[in-house]
Design an enzyme around this catalytic site. Structure first.
Site, mmCIF file in Angstrom:
data_model
loop_
_atom_site.group_PDB
_atom_site.id
_atom_site.type_symbol
_atom_site.label_atom_id
_atom_site.label_comp_id
_atom_site.label_asym_id
_atom_site.label_seq_id
_atom_site.Cartn_x
_atom_site.Cartn_y
_atom_site.Cartn_z
ATOM 1 N N LYS A 24 0.835 -1.193 0.000
ATOM 2 C CA LYS A 24 0.000 0.000 0.000
ATOM 3 C C LYS A 24 0.873 1.247 0.000
ATOM 4 O O LYS A 24 0.661 2.182 -0.779
ATOM 5 C CB LYS A 24 -0.920 -0.019 1.227
ATOM 6 N N GLY A 103 -8.099 -8.083 5.805
ATOM 7 C CA GLY A 103 -8.665 -8.313 7.124
ATOM 8 C C GLY A 103 -7.662 -8.494 8.239
ATOM 9 O O GLY A 103 -8.014 -8.898 9.328
ATOM 10 N N MET A 105 -5.855 -6.127 9.777
ATOM 11 C CA MET A 105 -6.147 -5.143 10.801
ATOM 12 C C MET A 105 -7.100 -4.112 10.256
ATOM 13 O O MET A 105 -7.021 -3.737 9.105
ATOM 14 C CB MET A 105 -4.891 -4.444 11.265
ATOM 15 N N ARG A 338 -3.685 -1.312 -6.353
ATOM 16 C CA ARG A 338 -2.877 -2.532 -6.283
ATOM 17 C C ARG A 338 -3.304 -3.442 -7.416
ATOM 18 O O ARG A 338 -4.374 -3.261 -7.991
ATOM 19 C CB ARG A 338 -3.068 -3.236 -4.941
ATOM 20 N N HIS A 456 -5.478 -40.166 5.257
ATOM 21 C CA HIS A 456 -5.655 -41.073 4.116
ATOM 22 C C HIS A 456 -6.688 -40.524 3.144
ATOM 23 O O HIS A 456 -6.445 -40.421 1.941
ATOM 24 C CB HIS A 456 -6.078 -42.452 4.635
ATOM 25 N N ARG A 618 6.915 -48.365 -9.331
ATOM 26 C CA ARG A 618 7.564 -48.693 -8.056
ATOM 27 C C ARG A 618 7.157 -50.083 -7.587
ATOM 28 O O ARG A 618 5.980 -50.451 -7.639
ATOM 29 C CB ARG A 618 7.161 -47.668 -6.994
ATOM 30 N N THR A 768 9.690 -37.387 -1.078
ATOM 31 C CA THR A 768 9.844 -36.407 0.000
ATOM 32 C C THR A 768 8.783 -36.526 1.097
ATOM 33 O O THR A 768 8.923 -35.891 2.133
ATOM 34 C CB THR A 768 9.866 -34.972 -0.567
ATOM 35 N N ASP A 770 8.069 -39.493 2.714
ATOM 36 C CA ASP A 770 8.781 -40.297 3.701
ATOM 37 C C ASP A 770 10.054 -39.602 4.168
ATOM 38 O O ASP A 770 10.410 -39.668 5.340
ATOM 39 C CB ASP A 770 9.136 -41.671 3.108
ATOM 40 N N TYR A 852 12.634 -33.579 -13.510
ATOM 41 C CA TYR A 852 11.183 -33.455 -13.517
ATOM 42 C C TYR A 852 10.629 -33.402 -12.095
ATOM 43 O O TYR A 852 11.306 -33.784 -11.147
ATOM 44 C CB TYR A 852 10.545 -34.625 -14.274
HETATM 45 P P1 ADP Z 1 -8.043 -2.179 3.712
HETATM 46 O O1 ADP Z 1 -6.853 -2.949 4.132
HETATM 47 O O2 ADP Z 1 -9.305 -2.730 4.233
HETATM 48 O O3 ADP Z 1 -8.057 -1.876 2.257
HETATM 49 P P2 ADP Z 1 -7.595 0.654 3.988
HETATM 50 O O4 ADP Z 1 -6.387 1.103 4.708
HETATM 51 O O5 ADP Z 1 -7.530 0.711 2.524
HETATM 52 O O6 ADP Z 1 -7.931 -0.795 4.500
HETATM 53 O O7 ADP Z 1 -8.783 1.556 4.534
HETATM 54 C C1 ADP Z 1 -10.106 1.172 4.744
HETATM 55 C C2 ADP Z 1 -11.044 2.216 4.156
HETATM 56 O O8 ADP Z 1 -10.763 3.510 4.665
HETATM 57 C C3 ADP Z 1 -10.931 2.315 2.650
HETATM 58 O O9 ADP Z 1 -12.201 2.457 2.103
HETATM 59 C C4 ADP Z 1 -10.115 3.548 2.455
HETATM 60 O O10 ADP Z 1 -10.369 4.152 1.221
HETATM 61 C C5 ADP Z 1 -10.559 4.431 3.612
HETATM 62 N N1 ADP Z 1 -9.500 5.359 3.963
HETATM 63 C C6 ADP Z 1 -8.255 5.029 4.381
HETATM 64 N N2 ADP Z 1 -7.515 6.132 4.557
HETATM 65 C C7 ADP Z 1 -8.311 7.190 4.252
HETATM 66 C C8 ADP Z 1 -8.096 8.597 4.222
HETATM 67 N N3 ADP Z 1 -6.910 9.128 4.521
HETATM 68 N N4 ADP Z 1 -9.125 9.370 3.863
HETATM 69 C C9 ADP Z 1 -10.315 8.826 3.548
HETATM 70 N N5 ADP Z 1 -10.584 7.511 3.547
HETATM 71 C C10 ADP Z 1 -9.582 6.689 3.894
HETATM 72 MG MG MG Z 2 -8.058 -0.717 1.008
HETATM 73 MG MG MG Z 3 7.561 -43.743 0.460
#
Ligand code: ADP
Ligand code: MG
Ligand code: MG
Length: 876
Positions: A24, A103, A105, A338, A456, A618, A768, A770, A852
């Site tokens: 990011k 997800g 954080m 990204r 198994h 084998r 690999t 065993d 291979y």
């Molecule tokens: P994630 O990992 O879930 O993509 P982000 O860091 O991208 O988390 O942020 C979560 C949400 O918060 C996104 O919709 C992002 O656009 C919004 N957001 C993050 N930073 C800002 C900011 N500086 N101003 C406005 N919205 C923001």
């Molecule tokens: Mg995001």
């Molecule tokens: Mg074997």
């Protein structure tokens, strides 16, 4: 030496600095360099995260100082002040590792607000409602993400207030209500934490940065890393960025965009947005977002600018982009870009299109598809509409991908019979054993209550490409009364069940499946992979059916044919058992005589399926007791069929009992005790090759593989039997045929003495599974039970049976390859363990110069792609 730099302004970085700035952060920097409107900020590096852990989970003052310095620079850039009472700077704190980890954080928005700055915000924006709405959101996010106070407690307070005020939606609350809400939130905070909510924006900031560092090691992140091969040592970066507000009214909004369709790959922008919304509101699905075409009508200028930027980004990154944008009072900002996640279909189409559009070379395009993704193209899947209407009744381990639907069958025999009668069945067992093989083949899918990813059921199902969900402990299965109970409901063998081996979900009803479609793009793409790669890909196949399937998937030979898998068939198990309980060589030879034509017929089928391609076969490997019956009823039956007393048979079975069968009388040890077994098998292999060569003219060079060798003399002993037998057959048939005799390297001693072993072995195949088991000294059937503790305690990051342990087992492989080549420079080297279908392990094999890799048929395309990627990354 200059001081190490831990914090970079966006204007100081670029896309090449992913390792340091995270994905990011590097892309925010790159967009800044491209003059795309990005709210400015700075990135605290992944090295600062690693340092935080090295220093015992503290942020050292030198790093804190640097953060404050960059904050001062950000204040200059924005013309705002952090904590200022004139024009307060608010920021977001966002995590961002090298690879995106969804997800891991939650992001904290609106940081910098306190009782004073909120008032200032209210005044400058002339919108107190907006200011207090931002503040209450911030308190909740900070409390939840940084302080671990349950989000639900805040939501309860909000709900209560809504009830009190007769408000339906959050937006029905006015500024005064929200002010009151903030008071309650802060009181809750104080009650939970025993101190006031932090007012000082600097304290808020440092605490949030620490929370991002900590989140790198939360259980969700650890599991995600293991599943996606991400090393713990990478660490995460933290991005601190000026807030822009999509929730300032009707000329503000926020949205997400893909530069191409992420589910089909089609070349058109795919975007959605919401007006007057902030952050994740679009994704959260509370309000239904608008398609981007509406923006064209409502704000044509913004729309034009949006299009321009999307195109700039896609052309710049030369890949499909996944972007976030926000409009604040008629001004457009980009907040993230990204390379977008996409389905396998889309990945293939986009890769091929980008080459045809001249944006990528074939080599570059090859790297754009995850090898593991191909899997989903090769198996049936549930009809996605039908799936939406049903929710799972339980969840197990996604042991073998695909989808299966059928009536429940509680025994393998019954599964087989019902399938033969034309019924679709799913085999449901506490656990499976080798005796269940025919039922497993006949079933649409396999579901077990016990056992892990290498049980198994899991291994066999993956080998066959059959869908399997393993280890679903929530099910109460009674194999006697033939019932399955879950969530208080009882299912019988008349009920349908549907299982999803890609997710582990189980459904208590009939759900339609759709057959995989191998589109034109798939074929074009794989052709490129084949042109590029230098390492061959073979398959592990035991039957003509598997062999043909593998050839369809591009296998170039068989790397492992396990002869014993054929022994369990109904028409041969008796002869096999006769052989095992034979009291002397004469009796044993008699039983082997019966097996010979059947084995020969098996190999004829396999050679015919493989045509001119090489086949490694084998000799018998597993401990013999696996073939004997275990329950009373079967023992009685067998004794009768063999014409011996039950006592006699039981005595034989007892005598075959071993404390540790995996290290017992198996592999080449069987041929040392009973040379006539190796003799019969060699006869079957060579006679079949001669027959197929005569009938079809295929140029066959049989490769006979002797398993579990640890000592040159034992190899020589068995090899002599093989050679004597083969020579006599070839002489008789007056056919000129070459054949090879080689060994598996799967006992550590074989790797250590590989230079000696290579004097007799014409090829090595690294077993690999065993080798891993014996090098670590733990059984692959039992390791599942305690490996979890090892992941939790960060001792191991991944399952060594799935991903080759390059630092330990890999050293043995490397050593054996080198020693083997010293003795025999043209020795043929391959790998036939489960690792042959794991991308990082395939790359390791490529780098060692193996000839291979061999894997189960359904992993062949994956291995072909992984081998091509290895070639692009490390040309040899
Ligand atoms: P994630 O990992 O879930 O993509 P982000 O860091 O991208 O988390 O942020 C979560 C949400 O918060 C996104 O919709 C992002 O656009 C919004 N957001 C993050 N930073 C800002 C900011 N500086 N101003 C406005 N919205 C923001
Ligand atoms: Mg995001
Ligand atoms: Mg074997």
């Amino acid at each position: 030496m200059g001081k190490k730099k831990y914090v970079y302004l966006f204007s100081e970085g670029d896309a090449s600095m992913k390792n340091l700035l995270g994905g990011k952060g590097a892309n925010l920097a790159e967009m800044t360099n491209l003059n795309i409107p990005v709210p400015q900020g700075f990135t605290v590096t992944t090295e600062a995260c690693n340092k935080y852990y090295d220093d015992g989970e503290v942020v050292e003052s030198e790093v804190i100082e640097e953060i404050y310095e960059r904050m001062t620079e950000l204040e200059k850039i924005t013309g705002k002040g952090f904590g200022s009472l004139d024009n307060p700077l608010l920021v977001s704190v966002r995590s961002g590792a090298r690879a995106s980890m969804p997800g891991m954080m939650d992001t904290i928005l609106n940081l910098g607000l306190n009782d004073d700055t909120v008032e200032v915000m209210a005044k400058i924006t002339e919108n107190p409602r907006f200011a207090y709405d931002s503040y209450r959101r911030f308190i909740q996010m900070f409390s939840d993400v940084v302080m671990d106070i349950e989000k639900r407690m805040f939501e309860d307070i909000l709900d209560e207030m809504k009830k009190e005020k007769g408000a339906n939606l959050d937006t029905d609350l006015n500024a005064d209500d929200l002010k009151e809400l903030v008071k309650k939130y802060k009181a809750l905070y104080k009650k939970e934490k025993g101190e006031e909510f932090p007012r000082d924006p600097k304290v808020q900031l440092i605490e949030s940065i620490k929370a991002v560092f900590r989140s790198w090691n939360n259980p969700r992140a650890i599991v995600y890393r293991r599943l996606n091969d991400i090393p713990a040592k990478w660490g995460t970066a933290v991005n601190v960025q000026e807030m822009v507000f999509g929730n300032k009214g009707n000329t503000s909004g926020t949205g997400v965009a893909f530069s191409r369709n992420p589910s089909t790959g089609e070349k058109h922008i795919f975007a959605e947005y919401l007006m007057n919304a902030q952050g994740e509101d679009v994704v959260a699905g509370i309000r239904t977002p608008h398609p981007i075409s509406k923006l064209k009508e409502d704000m044509p200028n913004i729309y034009e600018e949006f299009l321009k930027i999307v195109n700039i980004l896609e052309n710049h990154y030369r890949d499909m982009q996944d972007m976030e944008f926000t409009i604040e009072e008629g001004k457009l900002y980009f907040l993230q870009t990204r390379n977008g996640k996409r389905t396998a279909q889309a990945a293939l189409k986009i890769a091929v299109d980008l080459v045809e559009e001249g944006m990528l070379t074939k080599e570059e395009a090859i790297l754009k598809v995850e090898p593991k993704q191909l899997d989903s193209l090769l198996h049936p899947a549930f009809d996605s509409n039908a799936l939406k209407e049903n929710s799972p009744i339980a969840k197990g381990l996604p042991a073998s991908p695909g989808a299966a639907c059928g009536k429940i069958s509680f025994t393998a025999n019954e599964a087989k019979e019902r399938a033969e009668a034309g019924e679709r069945v799913v085999l449901v067992r506490l656990e499976t054993s080798p005796e269940d093989i025919e039922g497993m083949i006949a079933a649409e899918g396999i579901l077990t209550v016990r056992g892990g990813m290498t049980s198994h059921a899991a291994v066999v199902a993956r080998g066959m490409g059959t869908c399997c969900v393993a280890g679903c402990g929530d099910l109460k299965v009674n194999e006697i009364s033939k019932t399955l109970e879950v969530q208080g409901k009882v299912y019988t063998d008349k009920d349908y069940i549907s299982i999803d081996g890609s997710t582990g979900n189980i459904y208590g009803c009939e759900i339609n499946t759709v057959e995989p479609e191998i589109s034109g793009y798939f074929e074009i793409f794989m052709k490129w992979a084949d042109e590029i790669r230098t390492m061959k890909v073979r398959t592990n196949a035991d039957t003509p059916r598997d062999a043909s399937q593998a050839v369809k998937f591009g296998a170039e030979g068989i790397g492992l044919c396990r002869t014993e898998h054929m022994f369990f068939a109904e028409d041969r198990i008796l002869a096999v058992r006769e052989m095992i309980v034979a009291k002397n060589e004469e009796q044993r030879r008699k039983a082997l005589e019966k097996l010979l034509p059947m084995q020969r017929e098996d190999f004829v089928g396999i050679y015919e399926a493989m045509e001119h391609r090489p086949c490694t076969i084998r000799l018998l490997d597993p401990p013999l007791h696996e073939f004997l019956p275990h329950n009373e009823e079967d023992v009685l039956g067998l004794a009768k069929e063999l014409g011996i007393t039950v006592e006699e048979l039981k005595a034989t079975i007892d005598s075959l009992h071993e404390f540790n069968p995996m290290m017992g009388h198996r592999g080449c040890r069987l041929a040392v005790s009973y040379p006539e077994i190796a003799e019969m098998q060699t006869r079957a292999i060579i006679e079949a090759a001669v027959e197929v060569k005569k009938n079809h003219g295929y140029d066959i060079v049989p490769e006979i593989m002797i398993p579990l060798v640890g000592e040159i003399k034992e190899l020589k002993f068995v090899k002599d039997i093989v050679v004597t037998t083969a020579e006599s057959i070839l002489k008789e048939s007056s056919i000129d045929m070459k054949y090879l005799v080689g060994t598996m390297i799967e006992v550590p001693r074989a790797a250590l003495t590989a230079d000696e072993i290579a004097k007799e072995a014409e090829f090595f195949s690294f077993g690999t599974n065993d080798l891993t088991q014996m090098t670590f000294g733990f059984s692959r059937d039992d390791a599942g039970k305690f490996l979890k503790d090892y992941y939790d305690r960060k001792i191991y990051e991944s399952d060594p049976f799935a991903k080759l342990d390059q630092d330990g087992v890999g050293i043995l492989v490397r050593m054996a390859a080198e020693k083997g080549r010293q003795t025999r420079s043209d020795i043929k080297l391959g790998i036939c363990g489960e690792h042959g279908g794991d991308p990082s392990s395939v790359e390791f094999c490529h780098n060692l110069g193996l000839n291979y890799v061999s894997c189960s048929p359904f992993r062949v395309p994956l291995a072909r792609l992984a081998a091509a990627q290895a070639q692009v990354k490390n040309k040899r």
